[in-house]
Design a protein around this motif. Structure first.
Motif, PDB file in Angstrom:
ATOM      1  N   ARG A 142      55.744  19.406  43.163  1.00  0.00           N
ATOM      2  CA  ARG A 142      55.555  20.312  42.024  1.00  0.00           C
ATOM      3  C   ARG A 142      55.305  19.523  40.736  1.00  0.00           C
ATOM      4  O   ARG A 142      54.427  19.871  39.939  1.00  0.00           O
ATOM      5  CB  ARG A 142      56.776  21.213  41.856  1.00  0.00           C
ATOM      6  CG  ARG A 142      56.640  22.211  40.701  1.00  0.00           C
ATOM      7  CD  ARG A 142      57.979  22.793  40.290  1.00  0.00           C
ATOM      8  NE  ARG A 142      58.670  23.425  41.411  1.00  0.00           N
ATOM      9  CZ  ARG A 142      59.905  23.923  41.315  1.00  0.00           C
ATOM     10  NH1 ARG A 142      60.589  23.807  40.174  1.00  0.00           N
ATOM     11  NH2 ARG A 142      60.475  24.501  42.329  1.00  0.00           N
ATOM     12  N   ALA A 143      56.069  18.454  40.553  1.00  0.00           N
ATOM     13  CA  ALA A 143      55.905  17.630  39.344  1.00  0.00           C
ATOM     14  C   ALA A 143      54.538  16.961  39.292  1.00  0.00           C
ATOM     15  O   ALA A 143      54.070  16.559  38.213  1.00  0.00           O
ATOM     16  CB  ALA A 143      57.002  16.570  39.289  1.00  0.00           C
ATOM     17  N   ASN A 144      53.882  16.874  40.439  1.00  0.00           N
ATOM     18  CA  ASN A 144      52.549  16.281  40.502  1.00  0.00           C
ATOM     19  C   ASN A 144      51.448  17.343  40.589  1.00  0.00           C
ATOM     20  O   ASN A 144      50.318  17.035  40.989  1.00  0.00           O
ATOM     21  CB  ASN A 144      52.458  15.337  41.702  1.00  0.00           C
ATOM     22  CG  ASN A 144      53.127  14.005  41.444  1.00  0.00           C
ATOM     23  OD1 ASN A 144      52.512  13.068  40.944  1.00  0.00           O
ATOM     24  ND2 ASN A 144      54.411  13.915  41.787  1.00  0.00           N
ATOM     25  N   GLY A 145      51.774  18.570  40.231  1.00  0.00           N
ATOM     26  CA  GLY A 145      50.759  19.614  40.162  1.00  0.00           C
ATOM     27  C   GLY A 145      50.433  20.293  41.468  1.00  0.00           C
ATOM     28  O   GLY A 145      49.424  21.001  41.554  1.00  0.00           O
ATOM     29  N   VAL A 146      51.267  20.126  42.489  1.00  0.00           N
ATOM     30  CA  VAL A 146      51.045  20.765  43.785  1.00  0.00           C
ATOM     31  C   VAL A 146      51.897  22.029  43.853  1.00  0.00           C
ATOM     32  O   VAL A 146      53.122  21.975  43.658  1.00  0.00           O
ATOM     33  CB  VAL A 146      51.411  19.816  44.947  1.00  0.00           C
ATOM     34  CG1 VAL A 146      51.184  20.515  46.286  1.00  0.00           C
ATOM     35  CG2 VAL A 146      50.605  18.528  44.856  1.00  0.00           C
ATOM     36  N   TYR A 147      51.279  23.166  44.120  1.00  0.00           N
ATOM     37  CA  TYR A 147      52.019  24.426  44.224  1.00  0.00           C
ATOM     38  C   TYR A 147      52.631  24.518  45.616  1.00  0.00           C
ATOM     39  O   TYR A 147      51.946  24.328  46.628  1.00  0.00           O
ATOM     40  CB  TYR A 147      51.098  25.620  43.978  1.00  0.00           C
ATOM     41  CG  TYR A 147      51.880  26.897  43.774  1.00  0.00           C
ATOM     42  CD1 TYR A 147      52.347  27.254  42.518  1.00  0.00           C
ATOM     43  CD2 TYR A 147      52.193  27.724  44.844  1.00  0.00           C
ATOM     44  CE1 TYR A 147      53.094  28.410  42.323  1.00  0.00           C
ATOM     45  CE2 TYR A 147      52.936  28.871  44.674  1.00  0.00           C
ATOM     46  CZ  TYR A 147      53.388  29.211  43.409  1.00  0.00           C
ATOM     47  OH  TYR A 147      54.136  30.349  43.228  1.00  0.00           O
TER      48      TYR A 147
ATOM     49  N   ASN B 291      45.235  21.989  45.897  1.00  0.00           N
ATOM     50  CA  ASN B 291      46.548  21.472  45.484  1.00  0.00           C
ATOM     51  C   ASN B 291      47.678  22.459  45.744  1.00  0.00           C
ATOM     52  O   ASN B 291      48.377  22.888  44.832  1.00  0.00           O
ATOM     53  CB  ASN B 291      46.535  21.065  43.997  1.00  0.00           C
ATOM     54  CG  ASN B 291      45.787  19.768  43.773  1.00  0.00           C
ATOM     55  OD1 ASN B 291      45.725  18.920  44.666  1.00  0.00           O
ATOM     56  ND2 ASN B 291      45.202  19.615  42.610  1.00  0.00           N
ATOM     57  N   TRP B 292      47.858  22.806  47.018  1.00  0.00           N
ATOM     58  CA  TRP B 292      48.982  23.636  47.395  1.00  0.00           C
ATOM     59  C   TRP B 292      49.544  23.193  48.743  1.00  0.00           C
ATOM     60  O   TRP B 292      48.852  22.580  49.562  1.00  0.00           O
ATOM     61  CB  TRP B 292      48.640  25.129  47.427  1.00  0.00           C
ATOM     62  CG  TRP B 292      47.416  25.525  48.202  1.00  0.00           C
ATOM     63  CD1 TRP B 292      46.186  25.849  47.679  1.00  0.00           C
ATOM     64  CD2 TRP B 292      47.297  25.678  49.628  1.00  0.00           C
ATOM     65  NE1 TRP B 292      45.311  26.190  48.693  1.00  0.00           N
ATOM     66  CE2 TRP B 292      45.978  26.086  49.889  1.00  0.00           C
ATOM     67  CE3 TRP B 292      48.170  25.503  50.695  1.00  0.00           C
ATOM     68  CZ2 TRP B 292      45.509  26.330  51.189  1.00  0.00           C
ATOM     69  CZ3 TRP B 292      47.711  25.732  51.991  1.00  0.00           C
ATOM     70  CH2 TRP B 292      46.399  26.150  52.208  1.00  0.00           C
TER      71      TRP B 292
END
Length: 490
Positions: free
Chosen positions: A83-88, A184-185
């Motif tokens: 999450r902190a790296n922009g991955v949902y 990015n999920w």
């Protein structure tokens, strides 16, 4: 990058056609061979359910310090790192232990989650109103409050569409329908099936010649009693197979979606489990209480990378490797996670070794080590099975808190590798496991894959070598000093 992880609970390797089973009907698992690499030397770490999920989040062994419990305040979850790296991140599950005392911190690490009630003994439908159990239940079936609860829950799961496993996969497909064109999920579809009880519509049971009435569908854990239970154990395997076939149908719906939306070219897929199950093998039913035979610890695992075809991989790997693999898939640094026991599996696909040995075990019971050829199971050295402690800041069991006696004896101890340097509480534990009564076990998996010939008492040199191997593996994992005393390693 997009990644889907499909996690089934209690998926026994020897029942899968991918690993040589010829009688369980699972055509969609067979479809995985088109796109996924099948891992042939993949092992559990900490058993059973929630200890395995802690390893999934942290990449660290749980069982050396802690029994069943929540994710700790000092833990670092891979899903928060993503999450902190922009991955949902999104979780769909019907694994009811996530919302019990001993698991209530895991699902909150995802951006969002969906949960579906009613599996096993989930305290769901009011059980103060009793439902008569089926007449003539097999004496090897489980009894007790969870059984009563299960039959109450079944009142709301009369059809396949009402079953929580079906709803879990449907929710996962809903997420994919909304995100098929997004990037990015991470999606985790976690199905409690085929965990016992093996409750499944009759149309699947008919495939295996099972009658309308239940046979042995919720085996109670422990040794198979003296007597002729051969047909009962065959029925238990058939009940399990019927539920596995329903799981296969769920998986097929997901594979159809990936085919229809051409997602294999840009989406990774992981299919895994936490542990297996004994259905009479080695004269045991269930898990936890027996030596940790291959049926329990040697797991199926499948991995697809975008653009990759099928194949197999014989690299030694384990559940602790999943967290670093997810970070590698999304190009994230492992530094925020601290020191992990696992390593990324991506180099293994190129023929590079990940581990020389891996550990697996149950807290307060067997502590085991393997290189994929030899497996050594070390029992407690003395009947009192101590010293033994819980290291935690979350003093809860599966359901309920630690006892007043444990809490009164708690002491704050300095942190270490296990706690990412933070102090934690240490509390004494009396284990109900009796590993010592079954003794140390040593098996050569190459010459004896069925683990019929225990070498622990016969080959002193090999046993001494594997005691040293286990001791070294425990040192690398940062096991507490009392673990060596408990196991008689010093």
């Amino acid at each position: 990058m997009r990644t889907i992880q499909v996690m089934f609970d209690t998926l026994t390797r020897k029942f899968l056609p991918n690993y040589g089973c010829g009688w369980v009907q699972m055509p969609n698992f067979e479809r995985l061979s088109r796109y996924c690499v099948r891992f042939d030397n993949f092992y559990a770490g900490s058993m059973p359910c929630m200890p395995a999920r802690r390893e999934l989040h942290t990449g660290k062994y749980n069982f050396l310090h802690r029994s069943w419990g929540p994710l700790e305040p000092f833990d670092r979850s891979v899903f928060e790192t993503l999450r902190a790296n922009g991955v949902y991140t999104h979780l769909c599950t019907d694994h009811s232990h996530y919302w019990e005392d001993g698991g209530a911190t895991y699902h909150n690490r995802y951006d969002t989650w969906e949960g579906f009630r009613g599996q096993e003994g989930d305290r769901y439908v009011a059980h103060d109103i009793k439902v008569p159990l089926p007449a003539g239940r097999n004496p090897l079936n489980k009894t007790g409050i969870s059984t009563d609860q299960h039959y109450r829950n079944r009142l709301r799961q009369q059809t396949e569409e009402e079953m929580s496993g079906t709803k879990t996969f449907a929710a996962g497909l809903d997420f994919l329908a909304e995100h098929a064109d997004r990037d990015n999920w991470f999606l985790q579809i976690e199905c409690f099936d085929p965990h016992e009880p093996f409750y499944v519509p009759q149309k699947y049971r008919e495939l295996y010649g099972l009658p309308e009435e239940e046979t042995l569908n919720w085996p109670r854990y422990g040794l198979v009693p003296t007597g002729d239970y051969r047909e009962d154990l065959k029925n238990a395997a058939r009940e399990y197979a019927a539920l596995m076939t329903m799981c296969d149908v769920h998986l097929g719906r997901l594979l159809d979606f990936l085919d229809e939306h051409d997602m294999w070219k840009d989406t990774a897929l992981i299919v895994n489990t936490d542990h297996g199950f004994l259905l009479g093998e080695h004269d045991f039913l269930g898990k936890n209480f027996s030596p940790l035979y291959d049926e329990l610890a040697h797991l199926p695992f499948f991995l697809h990378l975008p653009g990759q075809g099928g194949g197999s991989c014989d690299a030694l790997a384990a559940t602790v490797d999943i967290a670093p693999t997810l970070l590698a898939l999304f190009g994230c640094s492992t530094e925020p996670m601290g020191e992990m026991d696992g390593t990324s599996l991506l180099p293994a696909l190129e023929g590079k070794a990940s581990h020389d040995t891996v550990l697996f075990g149950v807290h307060g019971s067997y502590t085991c080590c393997t290189d994929g050829h030899i497996v050594y199971m070390k029992a407690n050295a003395a009947p009192e099975n101590g010293p033994l402690y819980e290291y935690t800041m979350m003093p809860t069991n599966m359901r309920g808190y630690f006892s007043a006696e444990q809490l009164a004896a708690a002491e704050l101890v300095p942190g270490g590798r296990y706690t990412n340097g933070l102090p934690c509480l240490r509390m004494p534990l009396k284990s109900f496991y009796k590993a010592q009564s079954f003794g140390d076990r040593l098996y050569d998996l190459d010459s004896d894959p069925e683990q019929l010939y225990d070498l622990a008492a016969e080959d002193g040199a090999l046993t001494a070598q594997w005691k040293a191997n286990l001791t070294g593996a425990l040192r690398r994992a940062g096991a507490p000093e009392e673990e060596y005393l408990r196991l008689g390693l010093k």
